[in-house]
Design an enzyme around this catalytic site. Sequence first.
Site, short mmCIF file in Angstrom:
data_model
loop_
_atom_site.label_atom_id
_atom_site.label_comp_id
_atom_site.label_asym_id
_atom_site.label_seq_id
_atom_site.Cartn_x
_atom_site.Cartn_y
_atom_site.Cartn_z
N HIS A 129 -111.92 -31.70 -79.55
CA HIS A 129 -111.57 -30.69 -78.54
C HIS A 129 -110.04 -30.51 -78.55
CE1 HIS A 129 -111.97 -28.06 -75.28
NE2 HIS A 129 -112.37 -28.86 -74.31
N GLN A 132 -107.97 -28.70 -75.67
CA GLN A 132 -107.83 -29.53 -74.48
C GLN A 132 -106.70 -30.53 -74.67
OE1 GLN A 132 -109.70 -29.58 -71.38
NE2 GLN A 132 -107.92 -30.83 -70.90
N ASP A 220 -113.73 -39.35 -69.66
CA ASP A 220 -114.53 -38.14 -69.84
C ASP A 220 -115.97 -38.50 -69.46
OD1 ASP A 220 -115.37 -35.58 -70.55
OD2 ASP A 220 -115.32 -35.94 -72.71
N CYS A 260 -110.44 -34.01 -68.49
CA CYS A 260 -110.56 -32.64 -69.01
C CYS A 260 -111.42 -31.77 -68.13
CB CYS A 260 -111.08 -32.68 -70.44
SG CYS A 260 -112.78 -33.30 -70.59
N ARG A 288 -104.23 -25.55 -69.87
CA ARG A 288 -105.10 -24.96 -70.91
C ARG A 288 -104.64 -23.53 -71.20
NH1 ARG A 288 -110.25 -26.83 -71.78
NH2 ARG A 288 -110.12 -25.39 -73.56
N1 NVA Z 1 -117.10 -34.39 -73.82
C1 NVA Z 1 -117.38 -33.23 -73.02
C2 NVA Z 1 -116.14 -32.40 -72.83
C3 NVA Z 1 -116.34 -31.17 -71.97
C4 NVA Z 1 -115.11 -30.35 -71.85
C5 NVA Z 1 -118.49 -32.40 -73.69
O1 NVA Z 1 -118.44 -32.24 -74.91
O2 NVA Z 1 -119.38 -31.96 -72.98
N1 CP Z 2 -112.40 -28.94 -70.30
C1 CP Z 2 -113.14 -27.92 -70.75
O1 CP Z 2 -113.17 -27.59 -71.94
O2 CP Z 2 -113.82 -27.25 -69.78
P1 CP Z 2 -114.95 -26.15 -69.98
O3 CP Z 2 -116.13 -26.83 -70.60
O4 CP Z 2 -115.22 -25.64 -68.59
O5 CP Z 2 -114.42 -25.06 -70.88
#
Ligand code: NVA
Ligand code: CP
Length: 303
Positions: A129, A132, A220, A260, A288
């Site tokens: 990610h 982020q 997370d 995040c 972001r």
């Molecule tokens: N690890 C989480 C991050 C969400 C922004 C996911 O992948 O759902």
């Molecule tokens: N942190 C993040 O990526 O949030 P969303 O899943 O809401 O985009």
Amino acid sequence: MKDFLKMSDLSKNDIIELLDIADKLKYERKHGIEHHILKGQSLGMIFQKSSTRTRVSFETGIYQLGGQPLFLSPRDLQIGRGEPLEDTARVLSRYLDGIMIRTFAQKEVEDLAEYCSCPVINGLTDYCHPCQVMADLMTIREIKGGFDGLKMCYIGDGNNMANSLIVGGLTVGMKVSIACPNAYQPDPQVLEFTKAYGDKYHMTENILEAAADADVLFTDVWASMGQEEEAAERRKVFTGYQINDEVLSVAAKNAMVQHCLPAHRGEEITAKVFEEHADEIFEEAENRLHAQKAIMVKLMAKA
Ligand code: NVA
Ligand code: CP
């Protein structure tokens, strides 16, 4: 730099350059300075997973730079009915000036970038990610004034966030410490990456050991998007992998807490710690917008 796909594609200088652009854009937005840097340009946004922050910050971000967003649901695109990615990519490249994609496999994003003549931005995969983590590094630099001598600690699943934080944190010169269950370690490619950093990287199952003297604490969700069926099992495995008062008591004085979002209070973070650090967490969410505007400017602005 044609695309923005993962943190390991970036050097320290690349990251600092993007953060400097992001800081400038944030300052200018606060002071009412408008931009037309991407006037007439369109960003296509493909979401195979849910999103609040990524969607809204990219949509408003491109608009604030003078361009327009197009939200492309796979349910509506022909890709959902089996049109090959390489054909979709070659067609979309002829209409769009950039594509942001959130999906499952990192390979899909890398393939899209290969077939697209326009820039591709990774808005989250199972592997990483990076958008982020650019916002996270921006927030750390803003609050702590730099990266030198700082220790980052991540507590929880060795998931996409862990993968990008480890690579991003080490690249900018921070020490990085991870607490995760043995069976939920970060991706092997990331563990390979850490080998060049010697004792600047540390991994343990003990959260207090990982958090000792940390300047920035991250966590997370225990179950990421796509892992809904594993949620009950993960709740058992991850019990205890939480940022709480005890963790804060061993961290450095004035340690920051970052998340995040979305957050699950009572699981990976207590409601008390979340609210006590809400200003830092929501600054991170705001960043972001600025960090992604910087990425779009860097990739899409015509010289
Ligand atoms: N690890 C989480 C991050 C969400 C922004 C996911 O992948 O759902
Ligand atoms: N942190 C993040 O990526 O949030 P969303 O899943 O809401 O985009």
